[in-house]
Design a protein around this motif. Structure first.
Motif, PDB file in Angstrom:
ATOM      1  N   THR A  84       0.857  -1.177  -0.030  1.00  0.00           N
ATOM      2  CA  THR A  84      -0.080   0.121   0.099  1.00  0.00           C
ATOM      3  C   THR A  84       1.007   1.304   0.041  1.00  0.00           C
ATOM      4  OG1 THR A  84      -0.182   0.004   2.334  1.00  0.00           O
ATOM      5  CG2 THR A  84      -1.841  -1.238   1.237  1.00  0.00           C
ATOM      6  N   ASP A  85       2.164   1.173   0.295  1.00  0.00           N
ATOM      7  CA  ASP A  85       3.030   2.378   0.445  1.00  0.00           C
ATOM      8  C   ASP A  85       3.185   2.886  -1.082  1.00  0.00           C
ATOM      9  OD1 ASP A  85       5.257   4.368   0.888  1.00  0.00           O
ATOM     10  OD2 ASP A  85       6.582   2.597   1.642  1.00  0.00           O
ATOM     11  N   PRO A  86       2.721   4.088  -1.142  1.00  0.00           N
ATOM     12  CA  PRO A  86       2.907   4.738  -2.647  1.00  0.00           C
ATOM     13  C   PRO A  86       4.585   4.931  -2.844  1.00  0.00           C
ATOM     14  CG  PRO A  86       2.434   6.505  -0.897  1.00  0.00           C
ATOM     15  CD  PRO A  86       2.299   5.021  -0.298  1.00  0.00           C
ATOM     16  N   ASP A  87       5.392   4.880  -2.138  1.00  0.00           N
ATOM     17  CA  ASP A  87       6.670   4.935  -2.269  1.00  0.00           C
ATOM     18  C   ASP A  87       7.448   3.672  -2.586  1.00  0.00           C
ATOM     19  OD1 ASP A  87       6.421   8.024  -2.178  1.00  0.00           O
ATOM     20  OD2 ASP A  87       6.847   7.698  -0.072  1.00  0.00           O
ATOM     21  N   TYR A  88       6.639   2.542  -2.684  1.00  0.00           N
ATOM     22  CA  TYR A  88       7.349   1.354  -2.573  1.00  0.00           C
ATOM     23  C   TYR A  88       8.332   1.063  -3.658  1.00  0.00           C
ATOM     24  CZ  TYR A  88       7.220  -3.663  -1.517  1.00  0.00           C
ATOM     25  OH  TYR A  88       7.716  -5.070  -1.096  1.00  0.00           O
ATOM     26  N   PRO A  89       7.996   1.272  -4.969  1.00  0.00           N
ATOM     27  CA  PRO A  89       8.801   1.177  -6.171  1.00  0.00           C
ATOM     28  C   PRO A  89      10.266   1.956  -5.996  1.00  0.00           C
ATOM     29  CG  PRO A  89       6.627   1.521  -6.798  1.00  0.00           C
ATOM     30  CD  PRO A  89       6.550   1.776  -5.440  1.00  0.00           C
ATOM     31  N   SER A  90      10.012   3.315  -5.523  1.00  0.00           N
ATOM     32  CA  SER A  90      11.065   3.976  -5.358  1.00  0.00           C
ATOM     33  C   SER A  90      12.120   3.318  -4.224  1.00  0.00           C
ATOM     34  CB  SER A  90      10.947   5.367  -4.951  1.00  0.00           C
ATOM     35  OG  SER A  90      10.219   5.488  -3.879  1.00  0.00           O
ATOM     36  N   LYS A  91      11.544   2.850  -3.131  1.00  0.00           N
ATOM     37  CA  LYS A  91      12.385   2.455  -2.221  1.00  0.00           C
ATOM     38  C   LYS A  91      13.146   1.191  -2.487  1.00  0.00           C
ATOM     39  CE  LYS A  91       9.485   4.047   1.783  1.00  0.00           C
ATOM     40  NZ  LYS A  91       8.389   3.820   2.903  1.00  0.00           N
ATOM     41  N   LEU A  92      12.342   0.248  -3.480  1.00  0.00           N
ATOM     42  CA  LEU A  92      13.199  -0.868  -3.918  1.00  0.00           C
ATOM     43  C   LEU A  92      14.272  -0.688  -4.881  1.00  0.00           C
ATOM     44  CD1 LEU A  92      10.094  -3.360  -4.459  1.00  0.00           C
ATOM     45  CD2 LEU A  92      11.558  -3.364  -2.572  1.00  0.00           C
ATOM     46  N   ILE A  93      13.886   0.273  -5.372  1.00  0.00           N
ATOM     47  CA  ILE A  93      14.915   0.734  -6.573  1.00  0.00           C
ATOM     48  C   ILE A  93      16.294   1.240  -5.981  1.00  0.00           C
ATOM     49  CG2 ILE A  93      15.309   2.355  -8.538  1.00  0.00           C
ATOM     50  CD1 ILE A  93      12.463   2.040  -9.380  1.00  0.00           C
ATOM     51  N   ALA A  94      15.972   2.269  -4.855  1.00  0.00           N
ATOM     52  CA  ALA A  94      17.084   2.832  -4.024  1.00  0.00           C
ATOM     53  C   ALA A  94      17.882   1.657  -3.381  1.00  0.00           C
ATOM     54  CB  ALA A  94      16.463   3.734  -2.931  1.00  0.00           C
ATOM     55  N   LEU A  95      17.169   0.737  -2.766  1.00  0.00           N
ATOM     56  CA  LEU A  95      18.068  -0.250  -2.355  1.00  0.00           C
ATOM     57  C   LEU A  95      18.959  -1.035  -3.210  1.00  0.00           C
ATOM     58  CD1 LEU A  95      15.242  -1.595   0.139  1.00  0.00           C
ATOM     59  CD2 LEU A  95      17.698  -1.004   0.747  1.00  0.00           C
ATOM     60  N   ILE A  96      18.279  -1.692  -4.319  1.00  0.00           N
ATOM     61  CA  ILE A  96      18.918  -2.145  -5.344  1.00  0.00           C
ATOM     62  C   ILE A  96      20.202  -1.547  -5.899  1.00  0.00           C
ATOM     63  CG2 ILE A  96      18.845  -3.218  -7.742  1.00  0.00           C
ATOM     64  CD1 ILE A  96      15.878  -3.782  -7.012  1.00  0.00           C
ATOM     65  N   GLN A  97      20.047  -0.061  -5.987  1.00  0.00           N
ATOM     66  CA  GLN A  97      21.156   0.713  -6.542  1.00  0.00           C
ATOM     67  C   GLN A  97      22.392   0.921  -5.669  1.00  0.00           C
ATOM     68  OE1 GLN A  97      19.165   4.216  -8.153  1.00  0.00           O
ATOM     69  NE2 GLN A  97      18.761   3.079 -10.001  1.00  0.00           N
ATOM     70  N   GLN A  98      21.728   1.108  -4.180  1.00  0.00           N
ATOM     71  CA  GLN A  98      22.760   1.076  -3.052  1.00  0.00           C
ATOM     72  C   GLN A  98      23.488   0.021  -3.098  1.00  0.00           C
ATOM     73  OE1 GLN A  98      20.942   2.305   0.580  1.00  0.00           O
ATOM     74  NE2 GLN A  98      22.803   2.183   1.605  1.00  0.00           N
ATOM     75  N   TRP A  99      22.947  -1.080  -2.954  1.00  0.00           N
ATOM     76  CA  TRP A  99      23.501  -2.392  -2.584  1.00  0.00           C
ATOM     77  C   TRP A  99      24.053  -3.116  -3.870  1.00  0.00           C
ATOM     78  CZ3 TRP A  99      25.453  -2.989   2.161  1.00  0.00           C
ATOM     79  CH2 TRP A  99      24.811  -2.061   3.025  1.00  0.00           C
ATOM     80  N   HIS A 100      23.936  -2.622  -5.075  1.00  0.00           N
ATOM     81  CA  HIS A 100      24.234  -3.416  -6.334  1.00  0.00           C
ATOM     82  C   HIS A 100      23.556  -4.668  -6.440  1.00  0.00           C
ATOM     83  CE1 HIS A 100      27.161  -0.005  -6.645  1.00  0.00           C
ATOM     84  NE2 HIS A 100      27.516  -0.271  -5.202  1.00  0.00           N
ATOM     85  N   LEU A 101      22.472  -4.724  -6.081  1.00  0.00           N
ATOM     86  CA  LEU A 101      21.653  -6.014  -6.042  1.00  0.00           C
ATOM     87  C   LEU A 101      21.494  -6.470  -7.584  1.00  0.00           C
ATOM     88  CD1 LEU A 101      19.041  -5.455  -3.277  1.00  0.00           C
ATOM     89  CD2 LEU A 101      21.502  -6.417  -3.212  1.00  0.00           C
ATOM     90  N   ALA A 102      21.384  -5.645  -8.782  1.00  0.00           N
ATOM     91  CA  ALA A 102      21.158  -6.017  -9.811  1.00  0.00           C
ATOM     92  C   ALA A 102      22.483  -6.957 -10.328  1.00  0.00           C
ATOM     93  CB  ALA A 102      21.261  -4.933 -10.744  1.00  0.00           C
ATOM     94  N   GLN A 103      23.553  -7.151  -9.917  1.00  0.00           N
ATOM     95  CA  GLN A 103      24.653  -8.051 -10.162  1.00  0.00           C
ATOM     96  C   GLN A 103      24.160  -9.608 -10.043  1.00  0.00           C
ATOM     97  OE1 GLN A 103      27.942  -8.566  -7.319  1.00  0.00           O
ATOM     98  NE2 GLN A 103      26.834  -7.183  -5.770  1.00  0.00           N
ATOM     99  N   TYR A 104      23.229  -9.715  -9.135  1.00  0.00           N
ATOM    100  CA  TYR A 104      22.683 -11.125  -9.105  1.00  0.00           C
ATOM    101  C   TYR A 104      21.769 -11.596 -10.083  1.00  0.00           C
ATOM    102  CZ  TYR A 104      24.828 -10.332  -4.455  1.00  0.00           C
ATOM    103  OH  TYR A 104      25.786 -10.051  -3.616  1.00  0.00           O
ATOM    104  N   ASP A 105      21.319 -10.604 -10.864  1.00  0.00           N
ATOM    105  CA  ASP A 105      20.344 -11.000 -11.797  1.00  0.00           C
ATOM    106  C   ASP A 105      21.051 -11.718 -13.022  1.00  0.00           C
ATOM    107  OD1 ASP A 105      18.325  -9.829 -10.020  1.00  0.00           O
ATOM    108  OD2 ASP A 105      18.085  -7.772 -11.541  1.00  0.00           O
ATOM    109  N   GLY A 106      20.285 -12.652 -13.460  1.00  0.00           N
ATOM    110  CA  GLY A 106      20.805 -13.295 -14.862  1.00  0.00           C
ATOM    111  C   GLY A 106      20.275 -12.591 -15.933  1.00  0.00           C
ATOM    112  N   ASN A 107      20.903 -13.005 -16.909  1.00  0.00           N
ATOM    113  CA  ASN A 107      20.768 -12.268 -18.208  1.00  0.00           C
ATOM    114  C   ASN A 107      19.368 -12.737 -18.948  1.00  0.00           C
ATOM    115  OD1 ASN A 107      23.192 -10.739 -18.084  1.00  0.00           O
ATOM    116  ND2 ASN A 107      24.550 -12.655 -19.110  1.00  0.00           N
TER     117      ASN A 107
END
Length: 208
Positions: free
Chosen positions: A185-208
């Motif tokens: 229900t949090d309207p800022d949910y997407p931006s919070k997730l994106i910020a965490l992914i970018q801060q902690w470089h979580l995209a490195q775990y995503d497969g191609n």
């Protein structure tokens, strides 16, 4: 003939100057003590921050391999899985996560496999405290698998509710799709997730 005394006369400072000097020395001592105290506080804060960062990195390292396994089976981006686990469980420290291994705030209906907890939801443009029933798991991995299955199977009323999340090829699209699908229900949910992914470089775990 009497000799003249050549002894030097002691220099006597006025009483007010002595008082001033003593106050000055005392002030230096106080300032010095404050500086040492501030340095110690800064060192303690830096140490605490370093320990917190180490725990956060350990949390990611522990969950990342299984998040990647789940991607191979269910197609959920590991960056999304990890970011949601971090955000929903406050790095695994929330009561729901620490006591019941529920890392994603997934709700339940069966009293035998769920617990009633207090949570906050965004309703009518404001945060309100509500009581809801949340699922209980035996391990963090069990919680992660159930999260993947939720996205794959949808809800009882809409089997395709999270289809757009699974179809997303990048974490930005997936994060926004979660919001559109009504995961939180949090309207800022997407931006919070994106910020965490970018801060902690979580995209490195995503497969191609």
């Amino acid at each position: 003939m009497a000799r003249k005394s050549h002894r030097r006369r002691k220099l006597k400072l006025p009483r007010v100057i002595w008082i001033f000097l003593l106050l000055f020395i005392a002030a230096i001592g106080v300032v010095g003590g404050q500086i040492l105290s501030q340095r110690a506080q800064i060192a303690d804060e830096a140490r605490a921050q370093s320990e917190a960062t180490a725990k956060q990195e350990a949390f990611i390292s522990r969950l990342a391999p299984y998040a990647q396994e789940l991607q191979q089976v269910y197609g959920v981006l590991p960056s999304i899985t990890l970011a949601q686990a971090i955000l929903e469980s406050d790095w695994g420290t929330s009561t729901l996560a620490a006591n019941y291994h529920n890392l994603f705030g997934i709700k339940g209906t069966d009293p035998a496999t769920s617990r009633i907890m207090t949570t906050k939801e965004y309703q009518n443009d404001q945060w309100v405290t509500v009581h809801a029933r949340f699922r209980v798991y035996a391990s963090d991995q069990e919680s992660m698998k159930d999260h993947a299955l939720l996205l794959v199977n949808g809800t009882d009323w809409n089997a395709n509710q999270y289809a757009a999340v699974l179809a997303a090829k990048d974490y930005v699209t997936a994060a926004k799709a979660l919001q559109t699908a009504g995961y939180a229900t949090d309207p800022d949910y997407p931006s919070k997730l994106i910020a965490l992914i970018q801060q902690w470089h979580l995209a490195q775990y995503d497969g191609n």
